[in-house]
Each structure stands twice: as structure tokens, then as C-alpha cells.
Design an enzyme around this catalytic site. Structure first.
Site, PDB file in Angstrom:
ATOM      1  N   HIS A   1       0.837  -1.150  -0.079  1.00 47.69           N
ATOM      2  CA  HIS A   1       0.090  -0.149  -0.147  1.00 47.69           C
ATOM      3  C   HIS A   1       0.736   1.357   0.014  1.00 47.69           C
ATOM      4  CE1 HIS A   1      -4.057  -1.562   1.839  1.00 47.69           C
ATOM      5  NE2 HIS A   1      -4.100  -1.586   0.438  1.00 47.69           N
TER       6      HIS A   1
ATOM      7  N   LYS B   1       2.871   4.656  -0.341  1.00 50.33           N
ATOM      8  CA  LYS B   1       2.561   5.480  -1.438  1.00 50.33           C
ATOM      9  C   LYS B   1       3.772   6.460  -1.159  1.00 50.33           C
ATOM     10  CE  LYS B   1      -1.873   4.446  -2.419  1.00 50.33           C
ATOM     11  NZ  LYS B   1      -1.949   2.952  -1.724  1.00 50.33           N
TER      12      LYS B   1
ATOM     13  N   HIS C   1      -9.863   9.198   0.260  1.00 51.30           N
ATOM     14  CA  HIS C   1      -9.001   8.380   0.203  1.00 51.30           C
ATOM     15  C   HIS C   1      -7.472   8.519   0.921  1.00 51.30           C
ATOM     16  CE1 HIS C   1      -6.006   5.454  -2.055  1.00 51.30           C
ATOM     17  NE2 HIS C   1      -7.171   4.701  -2.172  1.00 51.30           N
TER      18      HIS C   1
HETATM   19  O1  LIG Z   1      -4.460   1.478  -0.669  1.00 57.77           O
HETATM   20  C1  LIG Z   1      -5.103   1.632  -1.549  1.00 57.77           C
HETATM   21  O2  LIG Z   1      -5.047   2.582  -2.360  1.00 57.77           O
HETATM   22  C2  LIG Z   1      -6.290   0.817  -2.235  1.00 57.77           C
HETATM   23  C3  LIG Z   1      -6.439  -0.515  -1.676  1.00 57.77           C
HETATM   24  N1  LIG Z   1      -7.139  -1.354  -2.047  1.00 57.77           N
HETATM   25  C4  LIG Z   1      -8.388  -1.048  -3.037  1.00 57.77           C
HETATM   26  C5  LIG Z   1      -9.192  -2.059  -3.317  1.00 57.77           C
HETATM   27 BR1  LIG Z   1      -8.957  -3.683  -2.686  1.00 57.77          BR
HETATM   28  C6  LIG Z   1      -9.981  -1.686  -4.387  1.00 57.77           C
HETATM   29  C7  LIG Z   1     -10.267  -0.315  -4.945  1.00 57.77           C
HETATM   30  C8  LIG Z   1      -9.160   0.669  -4.382  1.00 57.77           C
HETATM   31  C9  LIG Z   1      -8.292   0.211  -3.664  1.00 57.77           C
HETATM   32  C10 LIG Z   1      -7.089   1.324  -3.064  1.00 57.77           C
HETATM   33  O3  LIG Z   1      -7.325   2.569  -3.476  1.00 57.77           O
END
Ligand SMILES: O=C(O)c1c[nH]c2c(Br)cccc2c1=O
Length: 461
Positions: A117, A119, A350
Site C-alpha cells: 500500500h 505511497k 482516500h
Molecule cells: O490502498 C489503496 O490505495 C487501495 C487499496 N485497495 C483497494 C481495493 Br481492494 C479496491 C479499490 C481501491 C483500493 C485502493 O485504493
């Protein structure tokens, strides 16, 4: 100054916290002119003359990503750090075929259900180096109409030759930023990251004011038990957290865009192990947890329905019905996503952030922006009578603590964009609790009663 600003002006206005949101298409200008950056702003030549970059992330659209770099930087070496295997890994490599400057590093994911995950952008310039730790996938829709967060480092100057010969810790900050970043990257044990570890070692990061809070997959025990995940946060708050009596009645807020399986009751993990870490105070983590008010921000189905993107915003808020139905106790903790101060009530979150606000909402004892959602996979779960912390995913975040920003006990906060001398929160305080008719967004059930802002229903297959 009013009106459009250049990235360096936005950057300096955001000091000393350097916490920005992404720009959002379709909201009033002033909410994008203050403390907001687009990916093109981050990569702009005004921020530095790029020589090479490294992008850690979860999702990538490579042709789109390349277009976000200024023309003259598109041929510079680019390393993509991902967690894909098999077909997804091949697909990513095929997508990059035509870009000879792109290389890959596949992060080891030995724990099932783990994901990469984290970023982060590492940007090597002629003038030095910059690190950006953020929450957006490298896909267009993550930078279009969502609320996303980022911490942008100062420009770290290169250490003079004789300085960094001794060891890696030359040019570190009071928050151990450099050492902790190297420890995090070292946990990948990937030879493709060696050059970037050296780049970090070669730069003076003494101006970094944030504390790294990372997660790395594995079972962490003994001296490593507090290295990652929520035990890392517990350790840092134990050392640098607020005085116990000062925050006795202060709540803790968790805000995220996905929720994992947290156990059959609140005492299985959320209100015990996890809250114990978030509520840790200086000198001790033994706080009567029943006295701590945990508040969770998660979009309602109507927040999503009425959002700028409509129901499709929910495609990035992956809370599944099979998980939700096992933990209905969570609803009593939930609060709406409301961000009037930032003009982002309709820009679905998000971003993931956690904080400890005062009852008056004027200040926080700490603030964390991170990739980590509300899940045991991200934060870790204690095993073997608490002797080891099991983490499934890679995560990365930065913690803002008052003492590293020159103030005694708290950081002043606001969600009013005119208060640019304070840390601007991504959402409004005080929070609005779910009413009894409110439902959390769940992405894999149909919504056919009310159309979204584009007139569409939601019928997941
Ligand atoms: O950490 C992240 O950015 C994400 C992790 N998992 C996801 C799934 Br499963 C489905 C759609 C979007 C994300 C997402 O954005």
C-alpha cells in the site's frame, strides 16, 4: 496572495507542517489554491531539476504517470516499487515496455492477504533530494475528485563528500527521519533499492520534522516488536507523546477509506490493542481505555451517492458486506465524512489520517497521515500473548508531534483555509455521528432506491 500560485509558493505557504491535499476538479478555486497540490505540481521543475525518481505505490497507470512528469524529465530513470505477482506483474511490465527508463522492484509479500500500500515518491534532483509520502494511487481517478493527503519534504541538500563517509546516520533529524526511512526501505531486502538507499545516505535530512510510521510484512518480535505498525506508534507516543493528565479527556480519531475484519467484538482488537496504541501517552501506555473516546470517520452510503463522482467513488472504498455484517458494533463509532472547510465534503476520502484532538477542536496532541486503513493487515495484530506483532502489508505514514514543531504541548489546527499558520485538517471538527438511519458505504451491495448525482444506480456484479 489571492489567485493561482506556483507550486513553490504553495509549498512555502504550507510550512512548517508541509501537509497538503490533492487538487479536486469541480470545487471552488480557493479550495485548490491553498495548501493543495496536483501531481504535476509535485513533479514541476520549480520543485527541482529531476535526475531520477522512485515511485512506491499500489496501483499504477504507466502511460498516465509518464504524462504527469514534465516533458524534459520523462526519460529520467524511474524505479517503480510494487507488490504485484504473476499476471498482474507481467501486465505492469508490458505496460512499461515502451519506456526504457522504467525499472521495477517487486516487494516481497510473504504474508497471505498482504498488499504493497505504501505511497512514496523519492525525487533526486541536481539540487538535492525530496521525499513525498502520500495516499494517492498513481492512477488518474485518484488525483481527480477525491480527498487525498501528502507530506512534502524540504529540499534535502547533498552532504559534502567527507561528511557521509562515516556512516548512514550523518545528516539525520531530531526525529530520526533518515534512519527510520532507511530501516523501512531496508525491510524490503531488495537489491533494486540499493542505489536509493545510497541516495538517502548521501543527503542531509536534518530539516525533516516528521516521524516515520511504517509497516512491513512479517512477525516482529523482541527488539523488532516496536519497529512497525501500531506498536511503532505506541513506542513513539510513549517517548514523545502528550503528558497523561493533559489529554485525559481527549478523544482519538481514525479516518480511512477501507476497513478490514477486526473481530467479532470491539474488544477483539479495535478497542483494546489498537486503541491502546493510539491512546498512548508520554511515559506510559497503560491508560484506562474505557475512558478514551474513539471516533471513526467513514463515508455513509449517502456521502458516496451525493459525491462528485457519485456511486463510482465507492469503487475506491472497498468495504465488503461479508466483513461489515460480522462487525456491526463499528456503526456506533462511525461519523460522517464532512469537509466544508476544505471544500471537499463531496470529494470522497482516500486519505487515511489519525489524530488526538482537544475537546475544543482547536489543537491536536498529534496528527498522522498514512496509507494504513483500519485493518489488522496494515497495523498488525499481536500474537503469542503479545510477544510478536504480525503485519501483512507495507504501509507508510508520517506523524506530526508538537515538540518537533517548536511548540510545547499541542499543534494548533483548523479546517478554515484562512488559517494557513495552523495545521489544516482534511475534515471538519467537531465530527457528526451517524444517525440511526445512516449506513456505512458498502461496495459490494446494490443501491437502487436513489440515483447518484449523475442519475445512476449502483449494481455491482
Ligand atoms: O490502498 C489503496 O490505495 C487501495 C487499496 N485497495 C483497494 C481495493 Br481492494 C479496491 C479499490 C481501491 C483500493 C485502493 O485504493
Amino acid at each position: 496572495i489571492t489567485g493561482p500560485r506556483s507550486p513553490d509558493q504553495v509549498y512555502s505557504e504550507g510550512q512548517p507542517y508541509s501537509f497538503f491535499l490533492t487538487k479536486v476538479h469541480g470545487i471552488q478555486n480557493q479550495y485548490n489554491q491553498v495548501l493543495a497540490m496536483d501531481i504535476k505540481d509535485i513533479l514541476s521543475p520549480i520543485m527541482g531539476t529531476l535526475q531520477a525518481s522512485c515511485q512506491f505505490n499500489y496501483m499504477f497507470e504507466i502511460p498516465w504517470l509518464m504524462k504527469q512528469y514534465p516533458e524534459q524529465f520523462r526519460s529520467k530513470p524511474l524505479l517503480l516499487v510494487h507488490g504485484f505477482t504473476a499476471g498482474n506483474k507481467t501486465a505492469l511490465e508490458i505496460e512499461a515496455t515502451k519506456y526504457s527508463n522504467i525499472k521495477f522492484c517487486q516487494a516481497r509479500l510473504e504474508m497471505i492477504y498482504g498488499t504493497h500500500h505504501t505511497k512514496m515518491m523519492m525525487l533526486l534532483y541536481e539540487e538535492g533530494m525530496r521525499v513525498v509520502i502520500h495516499t494517492s494511487n498513481l492512477v488518474e481517478r485518484d488525483w481527480y475528485q477525491k480527498t487525498q493527503g501528502m507530506w512534502i519534504s524540504p529540499l534535502f541538500p547533498k552532504l559534502k563528500k567527507e561528511e557521509n563517509k562515516s556512516n548512514f546516520s550523518r545528516g539525520d533529524s531530531p526525529t530520526n527521519f533518515k534512519k527510520d526511512l532507511l530501516d523501512y526501505i531496508g525491510s524490503y531486502k531488495a537489491y533494486q533499492l540499493k542505489d536509493w538507499q545510497q541516495n538517502i545516505a548521501d543527503h542531509d535530512m536534518s530539516s525533516a520534522k516528521v516521524v516515520i510510521i511504517g509497516s512491513s510484512p512479517g512477525r516482529h518480535m523482541a527488539e523488532n516488536k516496536h519497529k512497525f505498525g501500531h506498536m511503532r506508534l505506541r513506542k513513539v507516543l510513549n517517548t514523545h507523546g502528550p503528558p497523561k493528565d493533559f489529554v485525559k479527556s481527549w478523544p482519538v480519531i481514525g479516518q480511512y477509506s477501507s476497513i478490514g475484519s477486526l473481530g467479532a467484538t470491539k474488544d477483539a482488537w479495535l478497542a483494546t490493542e489498537f486503541l491502546q496504541s493510539l491512546a498512548t501517552v508520554e511515559g506510559s501506555s497503560c491508560v484506562p481505555l474505557a475512558s478514551i473516546n474513539l471516533k471513526l470517520i467513514f463515508p455513509t452510503k449517502d456521502n458516496v451517492r451525493c459525491s462528485l463522482e457519485g456511486y463510482p467513488a465507492g469503487a475506491s472504498i472497498p468495504y465488503s458486506i461479508n466483513v461489515a455484517k460480522k462487525q456491526t458494533y463499528l456503526t456506533s463509532y462511525f461519523h460522517h465524512w464532512i469537509s466544508k472547510g476544505r471544500g471537499r465534503s463531496r470529494a470522497m476520502p482516500h486519505i487515511k489520517s489519525y489524530c488526538r484532538p482537544s475537546p475544543s477542536s482547536q489543537e491536536v496532541a498529534w496528527f498522522l497521515v498514512t496509507s494504513a486503513n483500519l485493518s489488522k493487515a496494515a497495523w498488525g495484530a499481536l500474537e503469542k500473548k503479545g510477544s510478536q506483532l504480525m503485519i501483512r502489508s507495507y504501509e507508510l505514514g508520517v506523524l506530526f508531534l508538537p515538540k518537533f514543531f517548536g511548540s510545547k504541548k499541542t499543534i494548533p489546527v483548523s479546517s478554515d483555509i484562512n488559517d494557513t499558520d495552523k495545521l489544516l485538517l482534511p475534515y471538519d471538527l467537531p465530527l457528526k455521528p451517524y444517525q440511526k438511519e445512516d449506513r456505512p458505504w458498502i461496495w459490494d451491495i446494490a443501491y437502487k432506491e436513489l440515483p447518484d448525482c449523475n442519475g445512476n444506480m449502483w449494481c455491482p456484479s
